[in-house]
Design an enzyme around this catalytic site. Sequence first.
Site, short mmCIF file in Angstrom:
data_model
loop_
_atom_site.label_atom_id
_atom_site.label_comp_id
_atom_site.label_asym_id
_atom_site.label_seq_id
_atom_site.Cartn_x
_atom_site.Cartn_y
_atom_site.Cartn_z
N LYS A 126 0.84 -1.20 0.00
CA LYS A 126 0.00 0.00 0.00
C LYS A 126 0.88 1.26 0.00
O LYS A 126 2.02 1.20 0.44
CB LYS A 126 -0.85 0.02 1.28
N ARG A 132 -10.31 -11.67 1.76
CA ARG A 132 -11.15 -12.73 1.20
C ARG A 132 -10.45 -14.08 1.23
O ARG A 132 -11.10 -15.12 1.24
CB ARG A 132 -11.57 -12.33 -0.23
N1 BES Z 1 -8.10 -3.86 4.37
C1 BES Z 1 -8.20 -3.43 3.02
C2 BES Z 1 -9.48 -2.64 2.74
C3 BES Z 1 -9.50 -1.25 3.24
C4 BES Z 1 -8.76 -0.26 2.63
C5 BES Z 1 -10.33 -0.90 4.27
C6 BES Z 1 -8.82 1.04 3.08
C7 BES Z 1 -10.41 0.39 4.71
C8 BES Z 1 -9.66 1.37 4.12
C9 BES Z 1 -8.20 -4.66 2.11
O1 BES Z 1 -7.44 -5.72 2.51
C10 BES Z 1 -7.65 -4.20 0.79
O2 BES Z 1 -6.53 -3.84 0.76
N2 BES Z 1 -8.47 -4.20 -0.24
C11 BES Z 1 -8.08 -3.74 -1.51
C12 BES Z 1 -8.66 -4.68 -2.53
C13 BES Z 1 -8.11 -4.47 -3.91
C14 BES Z 1 -6.65 -4.82 -3.95
C15 BES Z 1 -8.90 -5.33 -4.86
C16 BES Z 1 -8.61 -2.32 -1.69
O3 BES Z 1 -9.69 -2.02 -1.19
O4 BES Z 1 -7.90 -1.52 -2.28
MN MN Z 2 -5.42 -5.54 1.91
#
Ligand code: BES
Ligand code: MN
Length: 496
Positions: free
Chosen positions: A280, A354
Amino acid sequence: MDYQTKSEYVESLVTPCFVGGFYQKRKLTPSAVMLDARLDGLLEKLLKRDDIEGKPGDVLVIPHTPLEDIERVILVGLGKKEELNPAAYRKALAAAAKALKDVNAKQAVSALPEAEVQGRDFAWNIRQSIETLDASLYRFTDCKSEPGNHKTKLNKLYFLVNDETALAMAKTAIEQGRAIAQGVKLAKDLANQPGNVCTPTHLAEQAERVGKHHKKLKVKVLVEKDLEVLGMGAFLSVSRGSDEPARLIVMEYSGTAAKTPPYVLIGKGLTFDAGGISIKPAANMDEMKYDMCGGAGVIGALLAVAELQLPLNVVGLVPASENLPSGTANKPGDIVKSMAGTTIEILNTDAEGRLLLCDVLTYAKRYEPAAVIDVATLTGACVVALGRHPSGLWSNNEELAAAVTAAGDTAFDRVWRMPLWEEYQEQMKSNFADVANIGGPDGGSVTAACFLSRFAKDFPWAHVDIAGTAWKSGADKGATGRPVPLLVQYLIDRTQ
Ligand code: BES
Ligand code: MN
Ligand code: ZN
């Protein structure tokens, strides 16, 4: 904070602090009218003098009254009487809580539950009063060397109740409010803890601690060896990138006959989500310590259920792991095998939630559940779609979807239903495995839910994406304790 009822008439009430309400424009509620009679009209006079109309959240504090028996008065605006809806009432309660916090009294008597809130009853008003005050007094100071002097003197709040039927209602409402507030507090405490403290091991220990205090609640913790035996290849692939070992927390609450099918709650427990190799961006990455809010919510909900001794069977499952980049971490393109046998191509290692949840959904089958609800900070896309007021809801069962929606409305921990259509599944086609773990940029929260649905075909299932609701960013950064009120309300409703 201790909450109790007080069956006394305002005419003879003795208290260091009275909390009452007034509608727009300056129309006192019945108890406040009686109090004003004792005060020879002082309340009306002061409201007029300060030109306080009575919008929801307006407050008049009288720090000293001429009476010896009623030392202080807090009056809170409730807005127009015909327009007093749940949101406005909560705003008024929050204002009352803030004033109470600052007042120098150890005890107070609140007459605010007598307000007539649209579509709600006396019991609801009491519950919200408790939840709002508890939330307002909450501080997370575990990691400060000086906790600071946020401590309020207030330790007891009475609710004014003057008839027998209302008294019975009030007692149940207090029990429920207390239990939910306790569950919310635990969820917040777990979530606010930094990632270097709240590891999967720590989370499991905290769940075990809750189990030790409640006879009907059994907690066991599966370690990586157990997960290997179960074939949880998707879950384990995520934790492989981290030095902290994964845990699957299993909480079994038995409140009724063993053969009664349980309600299973599953909570995503990523104690830190850096994204893995698909790392991230740095900005706000600290907030990914909150990626275990689903897990914290499930642990908090089970605490509340055990406190209330609900006559149900409830199982809480919390897969806990970190998601970090390392030499052993998942790589884009890796293919893993889930417990269900489905192979998954990991096109983005940041779509890790997931991968944990799919294996735990498969695990849930062994309980032959009445229903399964998973709660997860699953996608940033859910926040884009719905903002931060409702959580997203997906379900393969109309009755369950309606029940979860109703529980959210009652508890004021609301959800908004989203589609779970077959068409979306196309987006997760993989050339090399049975399914890919992402579905491209369109409808990210929906494809995540659709991915999970493949593993939830054998029972009524609901998925609640709490990415926008589980914590607040900015100046008052902190966990909200959601979805504890939603989950506990759903379960309370199942006992009726
Ligand atoms: N934990 C995150 C989702 C999230 C991101 C929650 C920001 C709250 C704030 C999750 O594991 C994630 O990173 N999801 C990705 C999915 C994507 C790679 C398809 C996302 O939401 O960017
Ligand atoms: Mn994630
Ligand atoms: Zn995550």
